[in-house]
Design a protein around this motif. Structure first.
Motif, PDB file in Angstrom:
ATOM      1  N   SER A  46      17.321  -5.479   6.285  1.00  0.00           N
ATOM      2  CA  SER A  46      16.282  -5.602   7.238  1.00  0.00           C
ATOM      3  C   SER A  46      15.473  -6.791   6.785  1.00  0.00           C
ATOM      4  O   SER A  46      14.464  -6.646   5.998  1.00  0.00           O
ATOM      5  N   PRO A  47      15.946  -8.174   6.729  1.00  0.00           N
ATOM      6  CA  PRO A  47      15.488  -9.385   6.127  1.00  0.00           C
ATOM      7  C   PRO A  47      13.811  -9.759   6.330  1.00  0.00           C
ATOM      8  O   PRO A  47      12.834 -10.204   5.736  1.00  0.00           O
ATOM      9  N   TRP A  48      13.545  -9.652   7.845  1.00  0.00           N
ATOM     10  CA  TRP A  48      12.154  -9.888   8.400  1.00  0.00           C
ATOM     11  C   TRP A  48      11.299  -8.594   7.901  1.00  0.00           C
ATOM     12  O   TRP A  48       9.941  -9.103   7.559  1.00  0.00           O
ATOM     13  N   LEU A  49      11.549  -7.448   8.035  1.00  0.00           N
ATOM     14  CA  LEU A  49      10.781  -6.398   7.676  1.00  0.00           C
ATOM     15  C   LEU A  49      10.400  -6.405   6.172  1.00  0.00           C
ATOM     16  O   LEU A  49       9.403  -6.184   5.636  1.00  0.00           O
ATOM     17  N   VAL A  50      11.409  -6.587   5.307  1.00  0.00           N
ATOM     18  CA  VAL A  50      11.309  -6.858   3.747  1.00  0.00           C
ATOM     19  C   VAL A  50      10.354  -7.897   3.750  1.00  0.00           C
ATOM     20  O   VAL A  50       9.321  -7.857   2.600  1.00  0.00           O
ATOM     21  N   ALA A  51      10.552  -9.118   4.306  1.00  0.00           N
ATOM     22  CA  ALA A  51       9.892 -10.376   3.836  1.00  0.00           C
ATOM     23  C   ALA A  51       8.389 -10.347   4.468  1.00  0.00           C
ATOM     24  O   ALA A  51       7.482 -10.410   3.501  1.00  0.00           O
ATOM     25  N   GLY A  52       8.263  -9.193   5.621  1.00  0.00           N
ATOM     26  CA  GLY A  52       6.740  -9.411   6.149  1.00  0.00           C
ATOM     27  C   GLY A  52       6.041  -8.299   5.051  1.00  0.00           C
ATOM     28  O   GLY A  52       4.956  -8.452   4.600  1.00  0.00           O
ATOM     29  N   GLY A  53       6.928  -7.098   4.743  1.00  0.00           N
ATOM     30  CA  GLY A  53       6.195  -6.354   3.568  1.00  0.00           C
ATOM     31  C   GLY A  53       5.935  -6.836   2.505  1.00  0.00           C
ATOM     32  O   GLY A  53       4.725  -6.698   1.697  1.00  0.00           O
ATOM     33  N   PHE A  54       6.883  -7.698   1.964  1.00  0.00           N
ATOM     34  CA  PHE A  54       6.649  -8.452   0.593  1.00  0.00           C
ATOM     35  C   PHE A  54       5.222  -9.288   0.772  1.00  0.00           C
ATOM     36  O   PHE A  54       4.438  -9.412  -0.202  1.00  0.00           O
ATOM     37  N   PHE A  55       5.127 -10.046   1.903  1.00  0.00           N
ATOM     38  CA  PHE A  55       3.991 -10.883   2.005  1.00  0.00           C
ATOM     39  C   PHE A  55       2.760 -10.130   1.875  1.00  0.00           C
ATOM     40  O   PHE A  55       1.688 -10.674   1.295  1.00  0.00           O
ATOM     41  N   LEU A  56       2.695  -9.056   2.747  1.00  0.00           N
ATOM     42  CA  LEU A  56       1.299  -8.189   2.930  1.00  0.00           C
ATOM     43  C   LEU A  56       1.174  -7.505   1.718  1.00  0.00           C
ATOM     44  O   LEU A  56      -0.100  -7.446   1.219  1.00  0.00           O
ATOM     45  N   PHE A  57       2.126  -6.953   0.778  1.00  0.00           N
ATOM     46  CA  PHE A  57       2.054  -6.457  -0.616  1.00  0.00           C
ATOM     47  C   PHE A  57       1.046  -7.426  -1.382  1.00  0.00           C
ATOM     48  O   PHE A  57       0.386  -7.185  -2.261  1.00  0.00           O
ATOM     49  N   TYR A  58       1.920  -8.775  -1.390  1.00  0.00           N
ATOM     50  CA  TYR A  58       1.478  -9.913  -2.381  1.00  0.00           C
ATOM     51  C   TYR A  58      -0.127 -10.251  -2.074  1.00  0.00           C
ATOM     52  O   TYR A  58      -0.912 -10.336  -2.763  1.00  0.00           O
ATOM     53  N   VAL A  59      -0.259 -10.061  -0.764  1.00  0.00           N
ATOM     54  CA  VAL A  59      -1.738 -10.463  -0.273  1.00  0.00           C
ATOM     55  C   VAL A  59      -2.582  -9.155  -0.771  1.00  0.00           C
ATOM     56  O   VAL A  59      -3.751  -9.567  -1.566  1.00  0.00           O
ATOM     57  N   LEU A  60      -2.116  -7.819  -0.785  1.00  0.00           N
ATOM     58  CA  LEU A  60      -2.997  -6.823  -1.073  1.00  0.00           C
ATOM     59  C   LEU A  60      -3.284  -7.070  -2.856  1.00  0.00           C
ATOM     60  O   LEU A  60      -4.520  -6.962  -3.320  1.00  0.00           O
ATOM     61  N   VAL A  61      -2.132  -7.289  -3.600  1.00  0.00           N
ATOM     62  CA  VAL A  61      -2.446  -7.448  -4.709  1.00  0.00           C
ATOM     63  C   VAL A  61      -3.241  -8.401  -5.515  1.00  0.00           C
ATOM     64  O   VAL A  61      -4.063  -8.125  -6.140  1.00  0.00           O
ATOM     65  N   THR A  62      -3.197  -9.590  -4.749  1.00  0.00           N
ATOM     66  CA  THR A  62      -4.046 -10.584  -5.214  1.00  0.00           C
ATOM     67  C   THR A  62      -5.359 -10.437  -4.572  1.00  0.00           C
ATOM     68  O   THR A  62      -6.463 -10.675  -5.325  1.00  0.00           O
ATOM     69  N   ALA A  63      -5.492  -9.972  -3.391  1.00  0.00           N
ATOM     70  CA  ALA A  63      -7.147  -9.670  -2.848  1.00  0.00           C
ATOM     71  C   ALA A  63      -7.638  -8.564  -3.764  1.00  0.00           C
ATOM     72  O   ALA A  63      -8.926  -8.741  -3.949  1.00  0.00           O
ATOM     73  N   LEU A  64      -7.008  -7.761  -4.485  1.00  0.00           N
ATOM     74  CA  LEU A  64      -7.724  -6.593  -5.325  1.00  0.00           C
ATOM     75  C   LEU A  64      -7.604  -6.997  -6.648  1.00  0.00           C
ATOM     76  O   LEU A  64      -8.207  -6.158  -7.315  1.00  0.00           O
ATOM     77  N   SER A  65      -7.176  -8.112  -6.866  1.00  0.00           N
ATOM     78  CA  SER A  65      -7.183  -8.623  -8.374  1.00  0.00           C
ATOM     79  C   SER A  65      -6.356  -7.728  -9.047  1.00  0.00           C
ATOM     80  O   SER A  65      -6.690  -7.588 -10.398  1.00  0.00           O
ATOM     81  N   LEU A  66      -5.291  -7.167  -8.539  1.00  0.00           N
ATOM     82  CA  LEU A  66      -4.481  -6.105  -9.477  1.00  0.00           C
ATOM     83  C   LEU A  66      -3.462  -6.975 -10.674  1.00  0.00           C
ATOM     84  O   LEU A  66      -2.983  -7.871  -9.745  1.00  0.00           O
TER      85      LEU A  66
END
Length: 727
Positions: A46-66
């Motif tokens: 599932s390339p689109w699903l994984v890419a989208g999930g990765f994108f959102l996860f990266y945004v979350l990690v950065t936004a929370l300064s984790l």
């Protein structure tokens, strides 16, 4: 506050879930290498699903300064390849960073603004001017923790849009390195292998590039500014100063003291407005008026009262207004040697009496008093031309005639009596000083102020003090009265004013305009050189004009039209003009005192209550009544107050207002304390001679201490002493 608590709890829940479900284990180098095969299988399915999930996860990690954003960046290269990984991380990191930026601003900015508004104001001004540049520099160097940059920038006034696009561009180089390393993950043993010493040095040099670029742009802009003129191959002077008021005298003195070759040009009188028309003659007038007032109220001191002026039925005591004016002239003459041509010539300053005009950025044309014309060149020039009274464009004013604070001394010098009917326009410091003085010297004074109160920049209670001081001296004070025109009714000159929709005629023999002062901008060649002169000469923090070798100081610059501020600015102008190639100094306006010399005097430094409210600054007020001061009682001047604004719960001084007979002198101690960060506890712990006016400062500090006494400790001490009574 409730919304902020909800947001904080949500952030803590997300961060806690991250660690509770051991997601942080995935964001380690070992975890990345172990899970890479499984991630690759998901991506194949599932390339689109994984890419989208990765994108959102990266945004979350950065936004929370984790922790783990760096691992995710490397992982993007391993999972998606260089270009797709670079695209995902570039946008995800910038969006996440902007979320962190906004959260920090929402949660902390307002609180910090209340506690540190004065400091944040200076930072915000710098960020508004150079914020994008500094952020870009920090983003280029991956040594600086990006999550910390996100939070700190959120506490400033940097625009969110600017933060996003600068982050997007600035982080691109570092992101490329890490994503590219991820494509070679199998060959890496640790993250330390990605950045070598040479790579870190390369990034550091990359971070310095904007500074070099900024310097180069500045140099190019300067060359463009000066392109239309031919710079002299050598100069006649190191410095030329135009104007011999406070700013001009001090700057030329400094130049001579450091052995620079300096020429000072003055078209009129040495000493400028302060010596000849302003501070000195007005204070001499105020003193004479106060003596007259004291004689009239001598019974207050146990003596026989006498009337020094005519009472309308004959002279009760000999009095000549001409002698008062002659004394003022003598006071000016006694002080004049301090600012004289002879003194400054001995100090090493060449003084030329004439009109100076800029022909180009380095050349000044001087039209001397004898009509000769001379030209001099200088590497740097300081304009210190001062200000002049503003005359409102009232119909009929020019035709009927008027006086200003500059012209009254000569116009009234030969009169045996002061003006019988005197109207003074303006309720600021100058208008109030002149109104009270002339009223005490026998004039029938009507003072007109368009605003609802006099001394509008002061707190309401301070304005009320001033109002009462003026009216008790015999001034008819008309506030909320707007001047409309001047006209003759019968044989009487009249000022027509409007109040509550009605026109009122105020008869006068003389009218004094005291509605402010305006910078002298014309005749110096500033406009011809393209230097902006909107109300004042526009300068930067170093007092440089558009042309960096031309400086301005004093009333022609503002923002405070005080002699002591002009002298203060002169140091910066002179030092920056002579040594700016090595080090420049920004003018420090943090602690500026001023005094209005009515009786009692009104002095202030720092902010007052109305300014604190306007700026949203939290404060506490401490008052000491001058009526409780022993020396004030002995001097028969037991009226006034010391009003101190401090940070809530702390002794740090934010501002002080004093109403007292010697308020201007008393203020010096608070100015020193604020300048060097000393609080009220230090003033309280300082010995003050008894009985002196200076004790008022100590007692004000004592009032603050009493209000902040530690109740719990005192209660325990009471119990202790009670126990001690038992033997």
């Amino acid at each position: 506050m409730f919304k902020k608590i909800v947001v904080l709890l949500l952030l803590l829940l997300l961060a806690g879930s991250f660690f509770y479900f051991d997601l942080h284990q995935l964001l380690t180098f070992a975890g990345l290498k172990q899970g890479l095969t499984e991630f690759s299988q998901w991506y194949q399915a599932s390339p689109w699903l994984v890419a989208g999930g990765f994108f959102l996860f990266y945004v979350l990690v950065t936004a929370l300064s984790l922790p783990g954003a760096l691992i995710l960046t490397v992982a993007s290269g391993a999972l998606f390849g260089l270009w797709q990984g670079l695209l995902l991380v570039s946008f995800a990191s910038s969006i996440g960073a902007t979320f962190a930026f906004l959260v920090a601003r929402y949660m902390l900015r307002s609180t910090l603004q209340q506690k540190f508004s004065s400091r944040l104001k200076a930072i915000d001004q710098g960020i508004e001017r150079d914020g994008a540049f500094y952020l870009f520099t920090l983003r280029l160097v991956p040594i600086f923790p990006f999550f910390l940059i996100n939070i700190l920038m959120g506490l400033t006034a940097l625009k969110a849009g600017t933060f996003y696009w600068v982050s997007q561009v600035g982080m691109l180089a570092g992101t490329f390195v890490y994503v590219n390393a991820g494509t070679q993950l199998a060959q890496l043993d640790s993250l330390a292998g990605i950045l070598s010493i040479n790579m870190l040095l390369s990034f550091a040099l990359l971070g310095l590039f904007p500074w070099f670029a900024k310097g180069l742009i500045k140099l190019i802009n300067q060359r463009r500014l000066y392109a239309k003129w031919q710079k002299p191959k050598q100069f006649d002077r190191n410095l030329i100063v135009i104007g011999a008021g406070a700013a001009g005298l001090v700057s030329s003195y400094i130049a001579a003291a450091v052995k620079a070759k300096v020429t000072l040009i003055e078209a009129h009188k040495m000493g400028g407005d302060c010596l000849n028309f302003g501070c000195v003659p007005s204070k001499a007038l105020i003193k004479s008026a106060k003596v007259a007032h004291t004689l009239r109220h001598a019974e207050h001191y146990g003596l026989a009262a006498t009337e020094p002026l005519a009472d309308g039925q004959g002279m009760l005591a000999p009095f000549s207004f001409k002698k008062v004016m002659a004394r003022i002239e003598q006071v000016i003459a006694d002080i004049a040697p301090h600012d004289s041509v002879e003194r400054y010539t001995k100090l090493g300053v060449e003084v030329l009496q004439g009109y100076g005009k800029l022909l180009d950025p380095w050349t000044v044309q001087i039209t001397l008093a004898d009509g000769r014309v001379q030209q001099l060149t200088a590497r740097s020039i300081i304009i210190a031309a001062g200000a002049q009274p503003f005359v409102p464009p009232l119909p009929g004013l020019k035709e009927l005639g008027y006086l200003t604070s500059d012209t009254i001394w000569q116009a009234l010098a030969e009169r045996d009596q002061p003006p019988a009917k005197l109207v003074i326009l303006g309720g600021g410091p100058i208008g109030c000083e002149l109104a009270q003085s002339f009223a005490r010297l026998g004039s029938n004074v009507t003072q007109v102020e368009m605003a609802e109160r006099v001394m509008i920049k002061e707190d309401l209670e301070i304005s009320d003090f001033a109002h009462n001081a003026l009216t008790s001296s015999g001034v008819k004070l008309l506030t909320s009265h707007k001047a409309l025109r001047c006209e003759i009714q019968g044989e009487q000159k009249c000022l027509i004013v409007e109040h509550q929709g009605q026109e009122i005629a105020l008869p006068f023999d003389e009218l004094i305009c005291a509605v402010g002062r305006t910078a002298r901008l014309d005749g110096y060649g500033l406009q011809e050189l393209g230097i902006e002169t909107t109300r004042t000469v526009q300068t930067n923090d170093y007092l440089e004009t558009l042309l960096p070798n031309i400086f301005a100081a004093g009333d022609i610059v503002g923002p405070y039209q005080f002699t002591h501020v002009a002298a203060h600015q002169a140091w910066y102008a002179a030092v920056n003009a002579l040594f700016g190639q090595f080090k420049k100094f920004k003018v420090d306006y943090r602690v500026i005192p001023w005094t209005t010399f009515i009786d009692p005097e009104v002095a202030r430094v720092g902010i007052n209550e109305q300014e604190a409210k306007e700026q949203g600054i939290a404060y506490e007020v401490t008052r000491f009544d001058i009526g409780e001061l022993d020396r004030a009682i002995t001097d028969g001047a037991a009226h006034g107050l010391v009003k101190v604004l401090t940070k809530p719960g702390k002794d740090q001084i934010l501002g002080v207002t004093i109403i007292a007979e010697h308020a201007g002198d008393l203020m010096a101690e608070f100015v020193l304390a604020m300048k060097h960060g000393l609080g009220l506890n230090k003033i309280l712990g300082t010995i003050h001679s008894y009985p002196t006016w200076a004790e008022a400062n100590k007692y004000a500090a004592g009032e603050w201490k009493r209000a902040h006494a530690p109740a719990t400790i005192l209660a325990l001490l009471q119990k202790y002493h009670h126990w001690r009574l038992k033997g």
